[in-house]
Write a protein that holds these residues in place. Structure first.
Motif, PDB file in Angstrom:
ATOM      1  N   GLU A   6       0.815  -1.217   0.000  1.00  0.00           N
ATOM      2  CA  GLU A   6       0.000   0.000   0.000  1.00  0.00           C
ATOM      3  C   GLU A   6       0.847   1.265   0.000  1.00  0.00           C
ATOM      4  OE1 GLU A   6      -2.612  -0.567   3.346  1.00  0.00           O
ATOM      5  OE2 GLU A   6      -3.898  -1.926   2.230  1.00  0.00           O
ATOM      6  N   VAL A   7       1.826   1.321  -0.917  1.00  0.00           N
ATOM      7  CA  VAL A   7       2.689   2.494  -1.080  1.00  0.00           C
ATOM      8  C   VAL A   7       2.812   2.810  -2.566  1.00  0.00           C
ATOM      9  CG1 VAL A   7       4.019   2.112   1.036  1.00  0.00           C
ATOM     10  CG2 VAL A   7       4.792   1.070  -1.101  1.00  0.00           C
ATOM     11  N   ASP A   8       3.204   4.055  -2.856  1.00  0.00           N
ATOM     12  CA  ASP A   8       3.428   4.449  -4.253  1.00  0.00           C
ATOM     13  C   ASP A   8       4.832   4.069  -4.715  1.00  0.00           C
ATOM     14  OD1 ASP A   8       0.869   5.547  -4.578  1.00  0.00           O
ATOM     15  OD2 ASP A   8       1.501   7.402  -3.595  1.00  0.00           O
ATOM     16  N   ALA A   9       5.783   4.046  -3.756  1.00  0.00           N
ATOM     17  CA  ALA A   9       7.166   3.687  -4.077  1.00  0.00           C
ATOM     18  C   ALA A   9       7.733   2.859  -2.920  1.00  0.00           C
ATOM     19  CB  ALA A   9       8.013   4.943  -4.279  1.00  0.00           C
ATOM     20  N   LEU A  10       8.544   1.866  -3.249  1.00  0.00           N
ATOM     21  CA  LEU A  10       9.115   1.012  -2.207  1.00  0.00           C
ATOM     22  C   LEU A  10      10.022   1.793  -1.247  1.00  0.00           C
ATOM     23  CD1 LEU A  10       9.850  -2.235  -4.222  1.00  0.00           C
ATOM     24  CD2 LEU A  10       7.961  -1.771  -2.677  1.00  0.00           C
ATOM     25  N   ASP A  11      10.554   2.921  -1.701  1.00  0.00           N
ATOM     26  CA  ASP A  11      11.386   3.752  -0.826  1.00  0.00           C
ATOM     27  C   ASP A  11      10.604   4.262   0.383  1.00  0.00           C
ATOM     28  OD1 ASP A  11      13.583   3.380  -2.434  1.00  0.00           O
ATOM     29  OD2 ASP A  11      13.337   5.277  -3.523  1.00  0.00           O
ATOM     30  N   GLU A  12       9.282   4.360   0.251  1.00  0.00           N
ATOM     31  CA  GLU A  12       8.458   4.795   1.385  1.00  0.00           C
ATOM     32  C   GLU A  12       8.579   3.812   2.548  1.00  0.00           C
ATOM     33  OE1 GLU A  12       4.346   5.815   0.468  1.00  0.00           O
ATOM     34  OE2 GLU A  12       4.950   6.265  -1.597  1.00  0.00           O
ATOM     35  N   VAL A  13       8.629   2.537   2.229  1.00  0.00           N
ATOM     36  CA  VAL A  13       8.768   1.516   3.267  1.00  0.00           C
ATOM     37  C   VAL A  13      10.115   1.670   3.964  1.00  0.00           C
ATOM     38  CG1 VAL A  13       8.856  -0.966   3.726  1.00  0.00           C
ATOM     39  CG2 VAL A  13       7.263  -0.069   2.028  1.00  0.00           C
ATOM     40  N   ALA A  14      11.175   1.889   3.193  1.00  0.00           N
ATOM     41  CA  ALA A  14      12.507   2.074   3.774  1.00  0.00           C
ATOM     42  C   ALA A  14      12.536   3.293   4.687  1.00  0.00           C
ATOM     43  CB  ALA A  14      13.552   2.214   2.666  1.00  0.00           C
ATOM     44  N   GLU A  15      11.865   4.363   4.290  1.00  0.00           N
ATOM     45  CA  GLU A  15      11.825   5.579   5.121  1.00  0.00           C
ATOM     46  C   GLU A  15      11.090   5.319   6.429  1.00  0.00           C
ATOM     47  OE1 GLU A  15      13.261   8.611   5.132  1.00  0.00           O
ATOM     48  OE2 GLU A  15      14.444   7.714   3.537  1.00  0.00           O
ATOM     49  N   ARG A  16       9.988   4.574   6.364  1.00  0.00           N
ATOM     50  CA  ARG A  16       9.240   4.255   7.595  1.00  0.00           C
ATOM     51  C   ARG A  16      10.103   3.428   8.540  1.00  0.00           C
ATOM     52  NH1 ARG A  16       3.847   1.851   5.241  1.00  0.00           N
ATOM     53  NH2 ARG A  16       3.705   0.943   7.313  1.00  0.00           N
ATOM     54  N   ILE A  17      10.834   2.480   7.995  1.00  0.00           N
ATOM     55  CA  ILE A  17      11.709   1.655   8.833  1.00  0.00           C
ATOM     56  C   ILE A  17      12.798   2.513   9.455  1.00  0.00           C
ATOM     57  CG2 ILE A  17      13.413  -0.217   8.799  1.00  0.00           C
ATOM     58  CD1 ILE A  17      11.604  -1.531   6.618  1.00  0.00           C
ATOM     59  N   ARG A  18      13.412   3.396   8.647  1.00  0.00           N
ATOM     60  CA  ARG A  18      14.450   4.295   9.182  1.00  0.00           C
ATOM     61  C   ARG A  18      13.900   5.161  10.309  1.00  0.00           C
ATOM     62  NH1 ARG A  18      15.586   5.559   3.966  1.00  0.00           N
ATOM     63  NH2 ARG A  18      17.133   4.168   3.137  1.00  0.00           N
ATOM     64  N   GLY A  19      12.670   5.633  10.143  1.00  0.00           N
ATOM     65  CA  GLY A  19      12.036   6.458  11.170  1.00  0.00           C
ATOM     66  C   GLY A  19      11.924   5.741  12.496  1.00  0.00           C
ATOM     67  N   PHE A  20      11.627   4.435  12.465  1.00  0.00           N
ATOM     68  CA  PHE A  20      11.526   3.665  13.706  1.00  0.00           C
ATOM     69  C   PHE A  20      12.903   3.364  14.293  1.00  0.00           C
ATOM     70  CE2 PHE A  20       7.338   2.601  11.898  1.00  0.00           C
ATOM     71  CZ  PHE A  20       6.559   2.992  12.979  1.00  0.00           C
ATOM     72  N   MET A  21      13.885   3.240  13.443  1.00  0.00           N
ATOM     73  CA  MET A  21      15.231   2.922  13.935  1.00  0.00           C
ATOM     74  C   MET A  21      15.908   4.136  14.570  1.00  0.00           C
ATOM     75  SD  MET A  21      16.504   0.415  10.886  1.00  0.00           S
ATOM     76  CE  MET A  21      18.088   0.098  11.589  1.00  0.00           C
ATOM     77  N   ASP A  22      15.505   5.333  14.170  1.00  0.00           N
ATOM     78  CA  ASP A  22      16.139   6.551  14.682  1.00  0.00           C
ATOM     79  C   ASP A  22      15.399   7.161  15.867  1.00  0.00           C
ATOM     80  OD1 ASP A  22      18.056   6.330  12.715  1.00  0.00           O
ATOM     81  OD2 ASP A  22      17.002   7.631  11.303  1.00  0.00           O
ATOM     82  N   VAL A  23      14.503   6.415  16.495  1.00  0.00           N
ATOM     83  CA  VAL A  23      13.716   6.942  17.613  1.00  0.00           C
ATOM     84  C   VAL A  23      14.625   7.202  18.812  1.00  0.00           C
ATOM     85  CG1 VAL A  23      11.886   6.393  19.256  1.00  0.00           C
ATOM     86  CG2 VAL A  23      11.624   5.794  16.862  1.00  0.00           C
ATOM     87  N   LYS A  24      14.482   8.409  19.359  1.00  0.00           N
ATOM     88  CA  LYS A  24      15.220   8.786  20.566  1.00  0.00           C
ATOM     89  C   LYS A  24      14.311   8.593  21.777  1.00  0.00           C
ATOM     90  CE  LYS A  24      18.719  10.544  18.205  1.00  0.00           C
ATOM     91  NZ  LYS A  24      18.872   9.640  17.104  1.00  0.00           N
ATOM     92  N   SER A  25      14.872   8.320  22.902  1.00  0.00           N
ATOM     93  CA  SER A  25      14.116   8.149  24.124  1.00  0.00           C
ATOM     94  C   SER A  25      13.461   9.480  24.509  1.00  0.00           C
ATOM     95  CB  SER A  25      15.058   7.678  25.233  1.00  0.00           C
ATOM     96  OG  SER A  25      14.319   7.327  26.364  1.00  0.00           O
ATOM     97  N   PRO A  26      12.142   9.472  24.799  1.00  0.00           N
ATOM     98  CA  PRO A  26      11.474  10.734  25.130  1.00  0.00           C
ATOM     99  C   PRO A  26      12.013  11.326  26.428  1.00  0.00           C
ATOM    100  CG  PRO A  26      10.000   8.884  25.494  1.00  0.00           C
ATOM    101  CD  PRO A  26      11.248   8.336  24.864  1.00  0.00           C
ATOM    102  N   GLN A  27      12.180  12.668  26.429  1.00  0.00           N
ATOM    103  CA  GLN A  27      12.762  13.345  27.585  1.00  0.00           C
ATOM    104  C   GLN A  27      11.713  13.886  28.538  1.00  0.00           C
ATOM    105  OE1 GLN A  27      16.047  13.162  28.182  1.00  0.00           O
ATOM    106  NE2 GLN A  27      16.013  11.858  26.369  1.00  0.00           N
ATOM    107  N   GLY A  28      10.526  14.082  28.089  1.00  0.00           N
ATOM    108  CA  GLY A  28       9.491  14.628  28.959  1.00  0.00           C
ATOM    109  C   GLY A  28       8.125  14.195  28.488  1.00  0.00           C
ATOM    110  N   PHE A  29       7.102  14.713  29.150  1.00  0.00           N
ATOM    111  CA  PHE A  29       5.725  14.346  28.837  1.00  0.00           C
ATOM    112  C   PHE A  29       5.360  14.727  27.406  1.00  0.00           C
ATOM    113  CE2 PHE A  29       1.158  15.319  28.734  1.00  0.00           C
ATOM    114  CZ  PHE A  29       0.671  14.063  29.056  1.00  0.00           C
ATOM    115  N   LEU A  30       5.757  15.907  26.960  1.00  0.00           N
ATOM    116  CA  LEU A  30       5.431  16.366  25.610  1.00  0.00           C
ATOM    117  C   LEU A  30       6.056  15.452  24.550  1.00  0.00           C
ATOM    118  CD1 LEU A  30       3.882  18.464  24.046  1.00  0.00           C
ATOM    119  CD2 LEU A  30       5.902  19.936  24.086  1.00  0.00           C
ATOM    120  N   ASP A  31       7.309  15.016  24.781  1.00  0.00           N
ATOM    121  CA  ASP A  31       7.954  14.079  23.848  1.00  0.00           C
ATOM    122  C   ASP A  31       7.188  12.764  23.777  1.00  0.00           C
ATOM    123  OD1 ASP A  31       9.935  15.843  23.178  1.00  0.00           O
ATOM    124  OD2 ASP A  31      11.446  14.972  24.511  1.00  0.00           O
TER     125      ASP A  31
END
Length: 180
Positions: A6-31
């Motif tokens: 359900e994507v227009d380009a396979l690169d979208e899947v790679a970007e979503r995966i990268r987004g999950f891999m680069d998650v930083k630990s939240p520092q406060g309630f707003l994060d």
């Protein structure tokens, strides 16, 4: 593949995966609040159980035969036809945790297939755990003593072969006649 994901380009899947891999630990309630959409998307990753679907439109219950499927004999010296990349689902009898593995299935006839897996595979251990539980429930004790003139190694290999690699014989498995 794009349609299935359900994507227009396979690169979208790679970007979503990268987004999950680069998650930083939240520092406060707003994060933490800002992470809620990402957590919602992660919830979609897990398998869903559904009551109906296209895969259930044709279900053969009567006169079913594995021979109706185009199952190949891949190599000239293979022992027959094999389903080579099936998703075999097993469940750990102790924890209930699911395992999905690809284990070659040999088709013996229209209704019978044999599983080909190595001893160290997770599904093989699930099978041995089921065997051990059945053995324990049967009330049988121990394994037959080693016959005279037979090496410990040969006896161990025989027990492993007859018990699917487990340390105990399966219930109702009698020692071979030459042991008597």
């Amino acid at each position: 593949m794009r349609l299935a994901l359900e994507v227009d380009a396979l690169d979208e899947v790679a970007e979503r995966i990268r987004g999950f891999m680069d998650v930083k630990s939240p520092q406060g309630f707003l994060d933490k609040v800002k992470m809620l959409p990402m957590l919602a998307e992660m919830g979609k990753f897990f398998p869903k159980t559904v009551a109906t679907g296209p895969c259930k439109e044709v279900i053969k219950r009567d006169n079913f035969s594995l021979l109706d499927f185009p199952i190949l004999k891949c190599w000239p010296k293979d022992g027959g036809r094999f389903i080579t990349l099936p998703c075999v689902i097993t469940r750990d009898p102790k924890t209930g945790k699911r395992n999905v593995g690809m284990y070659r299935l040999q088709v013996y006839d229209g209704r019978t297939a044999g599983m080909h897996w190595q001893r160290q595979k997770v599904a093989a251990e699930h099978y041995r755990d089921h065997m051990r539980a059945a053995f324990a429930e049967s009330g049988e004790t121990g394994v037959p003593a080693r016959p005279a003139g037979r090496s410990a190694a040969a006896t161990a290999v025989d027990i492993m072969a007859r018990s699917s690699g487990g340390a105990m014989l399966a219930p109702a498995t009698a020692p071979p006649d030459e042991w008597k």
